[in-house]
Motif scaffolding. Structure first.
Motif, PDB file in Angstrom:
ATOM      1  N   LEU A 181      -3.927  11.651  -0.796  1.00 19.29           N
ATOM      2  CA  LEU A 181      -2.882  11.174  -1.141  1.00 19.29           C
ATOM      3  C   LEU A 181      -1.876  12.017  -0.259  1.00 19.29           C
ATOM      4  O   LEU A 181      -0.770  11.137  -0.053  1.00 19.29           O
ATOM      5  CB  LEU A 181      -2.464  11.487  -2.684  1.00 19.29           C
ATOM      6  N   LEU A 182      -1.893  13.288  -0.075  1.00 19.60           N
ATOM      7  CA  LEU A 182      -0.843  14.006   0.325  1.00 19.60           C
ATOM      8  C   LEU A 182      -0.861  13.634   2.105  1.00 19.60           C
ATOM      9  O   LEU A 182       0.344  14.023   2.733  1.00 19.60           O
ATOM     10  CB  LEU A 182      -1.000  15.387   0.067  1.00 19.60           C
ATOM     11  N   ASN A 183      -1.635  13.117   2.588  1.00 21.21           N
ATOM     12  CA  ASN A 183      -1.671  12.864   4.104  1.00 21.21           C
ATOM     13  C   ASN A 183      -1.054  11.693   4.436  1.00 21.21           C
ATOM     14  O   ASN A 183      -1.056  11.530   5.651  1.00 21.21           O
ATOM     15  CB  ASN A 183      -3.330  13.036   4.442  1.00 21.21           C
ATOM     16  N   LYS A 184      -0.376  11.150   3.571  1.00 20.03           N
ATOM     17  CA  LYS A 184       0.136   9.746   4.101  1.00 20.03           C
ATOM     18  C   LYS A 184       1.291  10.331   4.664  1.00 20.03           C
ATOM     19  O   LYS A 184       2.191  10.969   4.345  1.00 20.03           O
ATOM     20  CB  LYS A 184       0.696   8.969   3.162  1.00 20.03           C
ATOM     21  N   LYS A 185       1.790   9.731   5.927  1.00 20.84           N
ATOM     22  CA  LYS A 185       2.639  10.086   6.768  1.00 20.84           C
ATOM     23  C   LYS A 185       3.970   9.778   6.400  1.00 20.84           C
ATOM     24  O   LYS A 185       5.072  10.589   6.499  1.00 20.84           O
ATOM     25  CB  LYS A 185       2.227   9.744   8.124  1.00 20.84           C
ATOM     26  N   ASN A 186       4.129   8.454   6.032  1.00 18.08           N
ATOM     27  CA  ASN A 186       5.274   8.012   5.672  1.00 18.08           C
ATOM     28  C   ASN A 186       6.205   8.237   4.690  1.00 18.08           C
ATOM     29  O   ASN A 186       7.347   7.966   4.405  1.00 18.08           O
ATOM     30  CB  ASN A 186       5.550   6.210   5.864  1.00 18.08           C
TER      31      ASN A 186
ATOM     32  N   SER B 266       0.910  -1.165   0.002  1.00 16.36           N
ATOM     33  CA  SER B 266       0.087  -0.004  -0.126  1.00 16.36           C
ATOM     34  C   SER B 266       0.830   1.086   0.109  1.00 16.36           C
ATOM     35  O   SER B 266       0.647   2.325  -0.518  1.00 16.36           O
ATOM     36  CB  SER B 266      -0.841   0.045   1.159  1.00 16.36           C
ATOM     37  N   TYR B 267       2.195   1.182   0.624  1.00 18.57           N
ATOM     38  CA  TYR B 267       2.995   2.283   0.561  1.00 18.57           C
ATOM     39  C   TYR B 267       3.365   2.543  -0.869  1.00 18.57           C
ATOM     40  O   TYR B 267       3.245   3.714  -1.174  1.00 18.57           O
ATOM     41  CB  TYR B 267       4.177   1.938   1.493  1.00 18.57           C
ATOM     42  N   TRP B 268       3.874   1.638  -1.588  1.00 19.79           N
ATOM     43  CA  TRP B 268       4.377   1.840  -3.024  1.00 19.79           C
ATOM     44  C   TRP B 268       3.115   2.218  -3.849  1.00 19.79           C
ATOM     45  O   TRP B 268       3.376   3.089  -4.849  1.00 19.79           O
ATOM     46  CB  TRP B 268       5.148   0.586  -3.528  1.00 19.79           C
ATOM     47  N   PHE B 269       1.913   1.395  -3.806  1.00 17.15           N
ATOM     48  CA  PHE B 269       0.879   1.890  -4.303  1.00 17.15           C
ATOM     49  C   PHE B 269       0.532   3.508  -4.164  1.00 17.15           C
ATOM     50  O   PHE B 269       0.409   4.436  -5.161  1.00 17.15           O
ATOM     51  CB  PHE B 269      -0.343   1.149  -4.096  1.00 17.15           C
ATOM     52  N   GLY B 270       0.661   3.945  -3.055  1.00 20.39           N
ATOM     53  CA  GLY B 270       0.595   5.283  -2.603  1.00 20.39           C
ATOM     54  C   GLY B 270       1.769   6.358  -3.291  1.00 20.39           C
ATOM     55  O   GLY B 270       1.429   7.259  -3.956  1.00 20.39           O
ATOM     56  N   VAL B 271       2.824   5.904  -3.227  1.00 23.21           N
ATOM     57  CA  VAL B 271       3.617   6.547  -3.863  1.00 23.21           C
ATOM     58  C   VAL B 271       3.514   6.596  -5.532  1.00 23.21           C
ATOM     59  O   VAL B 271       3.591   7.653  -6.146  1.00 23.21           O
ATOM     60  CB  VAL B 271       5.406   5.997  -3.801  1.00 23.21           C
TER      61      VAL B 271
END
Lengths: 287, 321
Positions: free
Chosen positions: B109-114, A19-24
């Motif tokens: 999208l911008l609110n992801k912390k990491n 989910s991290y990479w999907f977000g990126v």
């Protein structure tokens, strides 16, 4: 049992990573879409007309030519536009920073009954469509003989503007009343309190408002369109808009004109980013 | 209690405080006077005049005659006004939601912390709002250009039909909406601030209860930021009713040779209410008629704002309970 638990942990870790990479990826994808039109503008402005229309599409100007910028600057009195723009953008900053802190001070720090009434009316005026007052205000200025001048556009800023009074008020409200009370006991006049104590404390919000006023006047289209007839009085961004003529097919010139009216604001943004974002989040009452 | 029965001190104090009060009232009035003068001169007086003009055939030059309700009746008979109202409602009902959803989506999208480099992404999404409206119109004339615009190049490269955005009356309003959605950065920043104000503990508690991200979004985030959605939505709605600058530039540029009676782009597909009002007032010099249009607009804006506030307030309290 413990193995199953371990697998669950690994699975959730994998899921988290995914989910991290999907977000990126999402961020990169949408950034690409949002930056593309701007890139298209810069790119086209640095091309020859032939290159701009070439097939297959040329993505990077090669060679980089400044012809379009030269054309734009020679076709109009560029120096005059720059001068007009500075005048048109800086005078209202003086006007707004003269009137709005004064009114906001009356609303927040002077204990009188009218303050709340005025604040309610100010909020209400923000909802009145500008088209309602457009015609009568125009005819007032026309009767006074001030059309085709900056007066109708700049003078009102010295009487305060609802939005900036609101921003100022939100900030001043947070200043402790005890300071004013102490100053009053020492015999300071309200003017003295405002100018020697409150103003210096409001530096941040004053800069925020100055940036917003500058932007608003830089971008102004409607006001100039209504009142100015004489092209020697145009500002940069309004003057550049006059290049819009798709039939002439001078796309490189049009993009150079757009870049000229946009780039200074982008530079300003990078220096004053904090104030831009500050202004926006104060408006929504989230500050 | 008569004043003579008061002890001397209290009497003095009361007198003193009323003097003080009057002093404050004077000072308050003095400090607010720039706004009061501006309000009377640039708001109240013009509004009264606009209402008066709306019942006359005012044109700034000739004599002004009282015409009663004629202007208002004409508005409802004018087919261009009908067109303008339809176009404006299109922007309000299609454009505003698309813009708000995009802004909220980008904010999440911008609110992801990491993720590293968030400020860069935020800047990229915000940059389009810095482009002046006029420059933006020029830019999109080029981006949306039927043959050589980047959007159509992209669309045809993935095998989609590339519409004539600015020449086909069916596609002009979507074109404007694309342009405005590109500039949703302001609303996005406000949503981002709202998202960051949601207490982390809410999400943690929901996680313990086994809620997934979608459930968290609909049951925690949305109710919590509902007031912000209301604020942004209301502002965008009021903006849509007053849609002008982009349409004015687009239609004045794309309006070559076509039916120029009203001048609203191809087949008047970009004739919006305020654009029509402006053309009536300053091109056809029917200022009384334009004032009547403006008065109606003000009434509609007030009703719609009231309704939005009324209904969303109800809904917000409901969802918090």
């Amino acid at each position: 049992m413990s193995k199953k638990g371990e697998m669950n942990v690994t699975a959730s870790l994998v899921k988290q990573k995914a989910s991290y990479w999907f977000g990126v990826l999402e961020l990169l994808f949408f950034s690409f879409i949002f930056i593309m039109p701007l890139y298209w503008m810069f790119r086209t402005a640095l091309m020859t007309v032939n290159q701009a229309f070439a097939r297959p599409t040329v993505w990077f100007p090669n060679p980089i030519v400044m012809d379009a910028y030269e054309e734009v600057m020679w076709k109009v009195d560029f120096g005059k536009y720059v001068w007009n723009t500075l005048f048109y953008c800086l005078v209202p900053i003086v006007g707004v920073l003269f009137s709005c802190p004064m009114v906001a001070y009356s609303l927040t720090k002077i204990p009188w009954k009218g303050g709340n009434v005025i604040f309610t009316i100010i909020l209400f005026t923000m909802m009145i469509p500008w088209t309602v007052t457009m015609i009568p205000v125009y005819s007032i200025w026309a009767n006074l003989g001030f059309t085709n001048s900056y007066v109708p556009l700049l003078l009102p800023t010295f009487f305060g503007s609802a939005y900036y009074i609101y921003l100022m008020r939100q900030y001043m409200k947070s200043l402790p009343d005890s300071i004013m009370e102490a100053a009053r006991i020492d015999g300071a006049s309200e003017f003295r309190i405002l100018y020697t104590i409150v103003y210096p404390m409001c530096k941040t919000v004053c800069v925020t408002i100055a940036v917003l006023v500058f932007m608003a006047h830089w971008n102004d289209y409607t006001g100039l369109m209504l009142y100015l007839k004489d092209s020697s009085k145009y500002t940069l961004s309004y003057g550049m808009a006059q290049f819009g003529d798709p039939q002439a097919n001078q796309w490189t010139e049009m993009m150079a004109a757009s870049t000229v009216s946009t780039a200074p604001l982008i530079v300003l943004f990078f220096f004053a980013q904090k104030y831009f974002l500050n202004g926006i989040s104060t408006t929504s009452g989230l500050k | 209690m008569t004043s003579s029965s008061l002890p001397m001190d209290a009497k003095k104090m009361r007198k003193k405080s009323s003097i003080q009060e009057r002093r404050f009232a004077r000072q308050g009035l003095l400090f607010a006077s720039p706004w009061i003068i501006g309000f009377l001169g640039f708001t109240i007086f013009p509004i009264i005049m606009a209402i008066y003009y709306s019942f006359t055939d005012y044109d700034m030059f000739g004599t002004t005659n009282w015409v009663g309700w004629e202007n208002y009746i004409d508005i409802f008979d004018d087919r261009y006004t009908g067109r303008a109202v339809k176009n404006t409602i299109y922007i309000a009902l299609v454009g505003v939601p698309i813009g708000q959803i995009t802004a909220l989506f980008l904010a999440t999208l911008l609110n992801k912390k990491n993720v590293k480099g968030m400020p860069i992404f935020r800047t990229i999404f915000y940059l389009p709002t810095l482009v002046p409206a006029a420059a933006c119109a020029l830019l999109f004339l080029w981006v949306l250009n039927g043959k050589n615009g980047i959007l159509n190049i992209a669309l045809s490269s993935i095998g989609l039909k590339a519409p004539g955005w600015l020449t086909d009356p069916k596609w002009t309003k979507p074109a404007l909406i694309i342009m405005d959605t590109w500039r949703c950065g302001g609303a996005m920043i406000i949503y981002l601030a709202a998202l960051r104000s949601v207490p982390e503990t809410f999400y943690e508690a929901a996680s313990l209860d086994g809620a997934n991200n979608t459930q968290k979004f609909w049951n925690i985030t949305i109710p919590y930021i509902a007031p912000t959605i209301q604020f942004n939505g209301l502002m965008a709605m009021i903006g849509a009713f007053q849609y002008f600058v982009q349409a004015q530039i687009f239609s004045s540029i794309t309006d070559y040779g076509s039916n120029a009676a009203a001048g609203g782009g191809p087949r008047n597909s970009m004739l919006f209410y305020c654009l029509h009002l402006y053309r009536k007032a300053f091109k056809q010099m029917e200022m009384g008629y334009a004032c009547a249009m403006a008065v109606l607009l003000a009434i509609v804006v007030m009703i719609v704002s009231y309704l939005i506030m009324y209904f969303s307030e109800k809904k917000i309290t409901y969802s918090v309970e």
